[in-house]
Design an enzyme around this catalytic site. Sequence first.
Site, PDB file in Angstrom:
ATOM      1  N   SER A   1       2.592   5.558   3.591  1.00 59.55           N
ATOM      2  CA  SER A   1       1.856   6.788   3.309  1.00 59.55           C
ATOM      3  C   SER A   1       0.838   6.597   2.190  1.00 59.55           C
ATOM      4  CB  SER A   1       2.821   7.921   2.947  1.00 59.55           C
ATOM      5  OG  SER A   1       3.576   7.585   1.797  1.00 59.55           O
ATOM      6  N   CYS A   2       0.932   5.498   1.464  1.00 57.13           N
ATOM      7  CA  CYS A   2      -0.051   5.196   0.421  1.00 57.13           C
ATOM      8  C   CYS A   2      -1.412   4.905   1.058  1.00 57.13           C
ATOM      9  CB  CYS A   2       0.377   3.966  -0.383  1.00 57.13           C
ATOM     10  SG  CYS A   2       1.838   4.230  -1.401  1.00 57.13           S
TER      11      CYS A   2
END
Length: 178
Positions: free
Chosen positions: A37-38
Amino acid sequence: MTAISEKQNAGNRTYIAQGEYAIGDGEEVVISTILGSCVATCLWDPVARIGGMNHFLLPEGPAMRSDVSSFGAHAMELLINSLVRHGARRERLRAKVFGGAEMYKGLTDAGTQNGMFVLSYLARENIPCDGQSLGGTLARRVEFMPALGKARQKLVPDASLVVEIVPVTEQTSDLELF
């Protein structure tokens, strides 16, 4: 100069983790990371032939934390300022962005927020985004050749198991605990 990093690199290859960034100007330099998700932003100046990559966790975080480089705005400024200190011109910067996957369905929309943040940041700073691969449910391995402005990604199929968080409902039973 080959690779310049905020961390120790292994020759012309540098791996960055969350909250880190690296820059380089040699054609043989490769900066890599793995994202869920980064988001990673690859920035480069095509005239000065220098570029770099960052890796951030969330768009914003508490101001008092020591790991502020894990948060979007600060991570972007660290990368931009480092590139400018080493010869890039801010007005010539170009971008490619990666990441922002939904790794835990129903738990958080951090990936979506990260993607929206980086695109709005680049638009606000007048930095053209030449390519993006944001969203989805797969992790990505990203490699960036900063002097050339070339990036490639490989989707990581082993990370495709999206965990669905199901709320626990209270159940009644005839069993009484005391």
